[in-house]
Design a protein around this motif. Structure first.
Motif, PDB file in Angstrom:
ATOM      1  N   MET A 148       0.830  -1.204   0.000  1.00  0.00           N
ATOM      2  CA  MET A 148       0.000   0.000   0.000  1.00  0.00           C
ATOM      3  C   MET A 148       0.868   1.259   0.000  1.00  0.00           C
ATOM      4  O   MET A 148       0.563   2.232  -0.690  1.00  0.00           O
ATOM      5  CB  MET A 148      -0.965  -0.009   1.186  1.00  0.00           C
ATOM      6  N   LYS A 149       1.968   1.241   0.742  1.00  0.00           N
ATOM      7  CA  LYS A 149       2.886   2.387   0.762  1.00  0.00           C
ATOM      8  C   LYS A 149       3.521   2.570  -0.607  1.00  0.00           C
ATOM      9  O   LYS A 149       3.620   3.691  -1.111  1.00  0.00           O
ATOM     10  CB  LYS A 149       3.957   2.221   1.823  1.00  0.00           C
ATOM     11  N   GLN A 150       3.953   1.461  -1.224  1.00  0.00           N
ATOM     12  CA  GLN A 150       4.554   1.555  -2.558  1.00  0.00           C
ATOM     13  C   GLN A 150       3.564   2.151  -3.557  1.00  0.00           C
ATOM     14  O   GLN A 150       3.936   2.992  -4.378  1.00  0.00           O
ATOM     15  CB  GLN A 150       5.007   0.175  -3.045  1.00  0.00           C
ATOM     16  N   LEU A 151       2.309   1.731  -3.495  1.00  0.00           N
ATOM     17  CA  LEU A 151       1.295   2.266  -4.408  1.00  0.00           C
ATOM     18  C   LEU A 151       1.037   3.743  -4.151  1.00  0.00           C
ATOM     19  O   LEU A 151       0.873   4.524  -5.088  1.00  0.00           O
ATOM     20  CB  LEU A 151       0.005   1.458  -4.296  1.00  0.00           C
ATOM     21  N   LYS A 152       1.008   4.138  -2.894  1.00  0.00           N
ATOM     22  CA  LYS A 152       0.838   5.557  -2.551  1.00  0.00           C
ATOM     23  C   LYS A 152       2.013   6.365  -3.093  1.00  0.00           C
ATOM     24  O   LYS A 152       1.838   7.443  -3.650  1.00  0.00           O
ATOM     25  CB  LYS A 152       0.716   5.703  -1.029  1.00  0.00           C
ATOM     26  N   ASP A 153       3.229   5.815  -2.965  1.00  0.00           N
ATOM     27  CA  ASP A 153       4.432   6.524  -3.418  1.00  0.00           C
ATOM     28  C   ASP A 153       4.446   6.747  -4.929  1.00  0.00           C
ATOM     29  O   ASP A 153       5.029   7.729  -5.399  1.00  0.00           O
ATOM     30  CB  ASP A 153       5.700   5.762  -3.009  1.00  0.00           C
ATOM     31  N   VAL A 154       3.852   5.832  -5.700  1.00  0.00           N
ATOM     32  CA  VAL A 154       3.862   5.983  -7.163  1.00  0.00           C
ATOM     33  C   VAL A 154       2.579   6.609  -7.706  1.00  0.00           C
ATOM     34  O   VAL A 154       2.476   6.829  -8.915  1.00  0.00           O
ATOM     35  CB  VAL A 154       4.149   4.635  -7.881  1.00  0.00           C
ATOM     36  N   ALA A 155       1.623   6.914  -6.841  1.00  0.00           N
ATOM     37  CA  ALA A 155       0.338   7.435  -7.320  1.00  0.00           C
ATOM     38  C   ALA A 155       0.504   8.728  -8.128  1.00  0.00           C
ATOM     39  O   ALA A 155      -0.041   8.847  -9.235  1.00  0.00           O
ATOM     40  CB  ALA A 155      -0.624   7.650  -6.149  1.00  0.00           C
ATOM     41  N   GLN A 156       1.229   9.702  -7.614  1.00  0.00           N
ATOM     42  CA  GLN A 156       1.379  10.967  -8.332  1.00  0.00           C
ATOM     43  C   GLN A 156       2.172  10.812  -9.629  1.00  0.00           C
ATOM     44  O   GLN A 156       1.725  11.306 -10.676  1.00  0.00           O
ATOM     45  CB  GLN A 156       2.021  12.034  -7.437  1.00  0.00           C
ATOM     46  N   PRO A 157       3.316  10.101  -9.617  1.00  0.00           N
ATOM     47  CA  PRO A 157       4.000   9.906 -10.907  1.00  0.00           C
ATOM     48  C   PRO A 157       3.136   9.167 -11.930  1.00  0.00           C
ATOM     49  O   PRO A 157       3.191   9.466 -13.122  1.00  0.00           O
ATOM     50  CB  PRO A 157       5.237   9.071 -10.545  1.00  0.00           C
ATOM     51  N   MET A 158       2.324   8.220 -11.461  1.00  0.00           N
ATOM     52  CA  MET A 158       1.465   7.483 -12.394  1.00  0.00           C
ATOM     53  C   MET A 158       0.433   8.394 -13.036  1.00  0.00           C
ATOM     54  O   MET A 158       0.222   8.349 -14.248  1.00  0.00           O
ATOM     55  CB  MET A 158       0.781   6.322 -11.675  1.00  0.00           C
ATOM     56  N   ILE A 159      -0.226   9.220 -12.229  1.00  0.00           N
ATOM     57  CA  ILE A 159      -1.261  10.077 -12.817  1.00  0.00           C
ATOM     58  C   ILE A 159      -0.648  11.150 -13.701  1.00  0.00           C
ATOM     59  O   ILE A 159      -1.228  11.534 -14.721  1.00  0.00           O
ATOM     60  CB  ILE A 159      -2.209  10.658 -11.750  1.00  0.00           C
ATOM     61  N   ASP A 160       0.550  11.618 -13.332  1.00  0.00           N
ATOM     62  CA  ASP A 160       1.233  12.599 -14.180  1.00  0.00           C
ATOM     63  C   ASP A 160       1.561  11.985 -15.544  1.00  0.00           C
ATOM     64  O   ASP A 160       1.330  12.599 -16.579  1.00  0.00           O
ATOM     65  CB  ASP A 160       2.519  13.103 -13.509  1.00  0.00           C
ATOM     66  N   GLU A 161       2.091  10.759 -15.547  1.00  0.00           N
ATOM     67  CA  GLU A 161       2.429  10.105 -16.810  1.00  0.00           C
ATOM     68  C   GLU A 161       1.170   9.815 -17.620  1.00  0.00           C
ATOM     69  O   GLU A 161       1.116  10.031 -18.834  1.00  0.00           O
ATOM     70  CB  GLU A 161       3.216   8.817 -16.556  1.00  0.00           C
ATOM     71  N   TRP A 162       0.126   9.308 -16.948  1.00  0.00           N
ATOM     72  CA  TRP A 162      -1.130   9.022 -17.641  1.00  0.00           C
ATOM     73  C   TRP A 162      -1.684  10.277 -18.293  1.00  0.00           C
ATOM     74  O   TRP A 162      -2.145  10.259 -19.438  1.00  0.00           O
ATOM     75  CB  TRP A 162      -2.158   8.448 -16.671  1.00  0.00           C
ATOM     76  N   SER A 163      -1.629  11.384 -17.584  1.00  0.00           N
ATOM     77  CA  SER A 163      -2.156  12.648 -18.087  1.00  0.00           C
ATOM     78  C   SER A 163      -1.476  13.071 -19.380  1.00  0.00           C
ATOM     79  O   SER A 163      -2.110  13.660 -20.254  1.00  0.00           O
ATOM     80  CB  SER A 163      -1.986  13.733 -17.016  1.00  0.00           C
ATOM     81  N   THR A 164      -0.215  12.734 -19.503  1.00  0.00           N
ATOM     82  CA  THR A 164       0.552  13.092 -20.695  1.00  0.00           C
ATOM     83  C   THR A 164       0.398  12.082 -21.817  1.00  0.00           C
ATOM     84  O   THR A 164       0.241  12.460 -22.980  1.00  0.00           O
ATOM     85  CB  THR A 164       2.056  13.202 -20.334  1.00  0.00           C
ATOM     86  N   THR A 165       0.423  10.782 -21.487  1.00  0.00           N
ATOM     87  CA  THR A 165       0.486   9.744 -22.523  1.00  0.00           C
ATOM     88  C   THR A 165      -0.823   9.020 -22.799  1.00  0.00           C
ATOM     89  O   THR A 165      -0.993   8.451 -23.878  1.00  0.00           O
ATOM     90  CB  THR A 165       1.519   8.672 -22.134  1.00  0.00           C
TER      91      THR A 165
END
Length: 183
Positions: A148-165
């Motif tokens: 759960m911590k790992q997923l929280k840590d990557v949540a913002q980078p994931m949405i940033d990348e999704w928003s672009t690609t």
């Protein structure tokens, strides 16, 4: 400077139903929800519009309430045809994988078609439809605090990348690779 009030949880979530009594009986019999409250009016309190309705409230556990409106004078209800059926759903948590499987057997014993369990890495789920066509998910958490911590840590980078690609980012690929290893 103003700030929003701190939220204390979800008061209730409301959906439309075809028949209030049938809906109450389904959620009571299929999921053990307690019927808490019914409100019926001929006028909408917030708008003053004449629109008779029955509004029912069911206890979904832990202070969560699921509500439905029956609207007999409105056109028949339908779903959003531009959204796949699997997207819009109501998800409830159960306490364990054993409870999930026991509930699946109960629902199938009622004659319902139940899909799953589906492995989502941090939880397993089953899916079925209520009499109104709403997709219901029951989920049993299996994720560790570390996951759960790992997923929280990557949540913002994931949405940033999704928003672009608009393509699935690989930031949490480890979660899906773990699922493949367990299969």
């Amino acid at each position: 400077m103003t700030a929003p009030a701190p939220l204390k949880g979800v008061h209730h979530v409301a959906y439309r139903c075809k028949d209030a009594k049938e809906t109450v009986e389904f959620y009571r019999d299929a999921l053990g929800m307690d019927f808490q409250l019914a409100i019926a009016e001929d006028k909408v309190p917030s708008t003053g519009a004449h629109d008779p309705y029955m509004h029912v409230f069911l206890d979904a556990g832990n202070g969560n309430v699921l509500a439905f409106f029956e609207l007999p004078t409105q056109p028949d209800m339908d779903r959003d045809r531009n959204t796949p059926q699997w997207v819009q759903h109501i998800a409830f948590r159960v306490g364990s994988l054993d409870e999930l499987m026991e509930t699946k057997a109960h629902l199938e014993g009622m004659g319902l078609d139940v899909l799953g369990p589906t492995h989502h890495g941090i939880f397993k789920s089953i899916y079925f439809f209520d009499p109104n066509g709403h997709r219901i998910e029951l989920a049993a958490d299996i994720g560790t605090p570390e996951q759960m911590k790992q997923l929280k840590d990557v949540a913002q980078p994931m949405i940033d990348e999704w928003s672009t690609t608009k393509k699935a980012p690989r930031h949490a690929a480890w979660l899906h690779e773990k699922i493949a290893d367990e299969s």
